[in-house]
Design an enzyme around this catalytic site. Sequence first.
Site, PDB file in Angstrom:
ATOM      1  N   LYS A 189      60.049 118.020 111.474  1.00  0.00           N
ATOM      2  CA  LYS A 189      60.927 116.865 111.257  1.00  0.00           C
ATOM      3  C   LYS A 189      62.353 117.355 111.521  1.00  0.00           C
ATOM      4  O   LYS A 189      63.235 117.296 110.656  1.00  0.00           O
ATOM      5  CB  LYS A 189      60.717 116.355 109.822  1.00  0.00           C
ATOM      6  CG  LYS A 189      61.334 115.015 109.517  1.00  0.00           C
ATOM      7  CD  LYS A 189      60.646 113.845 110.200  1.00  0.00           C
ATOM      8  CE  LYS A 189      61.402 112.561 109.917  1.00  0.00           C
ATOM      9  NZ  LYS A 189      60.983 111.444 110.774  1.00  0.00           N
ATOM     10  N   ASP A 221      56.049 112.243 112.023  1.00  0.00           N
ATOM     11  CA  ASP A 221      55.650 110.832 111.958  1.00  0.00           C
ATOM     12  C   ASP A 221      54.976 110.416 113.268  1.00  0.00           C
ATOM     13  O   ASP A 221      53.943 109.744 113.273  1.00  0.00           O
ATOM     14  CB  ASP A 221      56.845 109.919 111.621  1.00  0.00           C
ATOM     15  CG  ASP A 221      58.155 110.362 112.259  1.00  0.00           C
ATOM     16  OD1 ASP A 221      58.187 111.445 112.870  1.00  0.00           O
ATOM     17  OD2 ASP A 221      59.151 109.625 112.163  1.00  0.00           O
ATOM     18  N   ASP A 245      48.922 120.114 105.469  1.00  0.00           N
ATOM     19  CA  ASP A 245      47.979 119.614 104.469  1.00  0.00           C
ATOM     20  C   ASP A 245      47.552 118.196 104.861  1.00  0.00           C
ATOM     21  O   ASP A 245      46.356 117.857 104.892  1.00  0.00           O
ATOM     22  CB  ASP A 245      48.688 119.620 103.105  1.00  0.00           C
ATOM     23  CG  ASP A 245      47.745 119.370 101.957  1.00  0.00           C
ATOM     24  OD1 ASP A 245      46.533 119.266 102.190  1.00  0.00           O
ATOM     25  OD2 ASP A 245      48.227 119.274 100.809  1.00  0.00           O
ATOM     26  N   ASP A 249      43.844 116.925 107.166  1.00  0.00           N
ATOM     27  CA  ASP A 249      42.887 115.937 106.655  1.00  0.00           C
ATOM     28  C   ASP A 249      42.735 114.773 107.634  1.00  0.00           C
ATOM     29  O   ASP A 249      41.630 114.284 107.860  1.00  0.00           O
ATOM     30  CB  ASP A 249      43.338 115.398 105.290  1.00  0.00           C
ATOM     31  CG  ASP A 249      42.719 116.199 104.155  1.00  0.00           C
ATOM     32  OD1 ASP A 249      42.352 117.374 104.405  1.00  0.00           O
ATOM     33  OD2 ASP A 249      42.592 115.672 103.041  1.00  0.00           O
TER      34      ASP A 249
END
Length: 355
Positions: A189, A221, A245, A249
């Site tokens: 970011k 994003d 993390d 997923d």
Amino acid sequence: MDMNIALVPGDGIGPDIVKEAVRVLDRVAELYGHRISYKEIDAGGVSIDKYNVPLTEEALQTAASSDAVLLGAVGGPKWDHVPGHLRPEKALLGLRSGLGLFCNFRPAVIYPELSAASPLKPSVISGGVDLLVVRELTGGIYFGEKGRNDDGSEAFDVMRYSVKEIERIARKAFEAAAIRKKHVTLVDKANVLETSRLWRETVSRIACDYPDISVDYMYVDNASMQLVRDPRHFDVLLTENMFGDILSDEASMITGSIGMLASASLRDDKFGMYEPIHGSAPDIAGMNIANPIATILSAAMMLRYSFSLENEAKSIESAVSAALADGVRTRDIATDGDEAVGTAECGSEILRRIK
Ligand code: NAD
């Protein structure tokens, strides 16, 4: 080659799936002329039952003195009532931090034969998806200073990274890309965070040491959107702890099958701990229906990253693909009309396809 492997079967389906991975490893060793010795370690609920702690110092030392660790899964309802610091899952944290494992590899592969299990449209995944999330595991906001002000009306978590921490994981990502499709995407970011700007500077400097690997940079994003819009864009996706993390997923979900996903936790040397991403599945423990493929693929990762045995690793992965292509399915990946095989039968079907 001599390999000294610590086995942590753990709880629930752990012992059954580790058993199948060991049979596969033994077959590879036999075919390729290696010698493997195993030491079994109690961790998780089984250790609580025997020693009243999820991980003993002796178990940690045995793991530390091995070349690599293969873990099944820990936990289950039997230990849900134990105090937080004694929960079975603490064994995982104890092993990861006690062994200094700062780098997490999570491949997300959509096998063409299982594409119906993916929540993504066939047009998005046609031709297959094969990406690797490389997540920094011991730094960043999860480990930074945290606290509240005196009246509890404010809280803070500090995100901090050093060049050294970024460099060592960046090198892992580039080395992984070198034996894959030679493409690293740094996810950050950098338009907002100073730590991300340090990641970009450091990764672009390290990239000069790997001239045949292409690098691109993506804001987190955007990356979370691209993972579902065009997952085939990615080869190695490198990122810091918290972004990793979340994105790992998301990446695993696009494959649609939890029983298929392997992982590796690594450090600077060749040592690593390898485990499926799923848990101990207490609902199906002892029923011979658990899918052993994630653990078998974790064993393949072990051969690749801890022992640099690329051909042997590929022989396992090819045997898994061949078994799937021939219709071998455990219950979790079976679709209407498929006849499901048990855990041990699935292991045997893979075993006999290893070349
Ligand atoms: P889980 O991953 O164990 O199970 C979720 C669902 O997926 C269940 O329906 C289960 O039957 C199924 N499943 C999981 N692995 C499978 C496999 N190999 N084959 C077929 N089906 C499979 O997650 P959970 O139910 O939330 O957790 C159960 C226990 O595992 C808890 O105690 C949890 O804390 C622990 N856990 C451990 C780890 C680990 O050891 N790394 C990771 C996650 C959860």
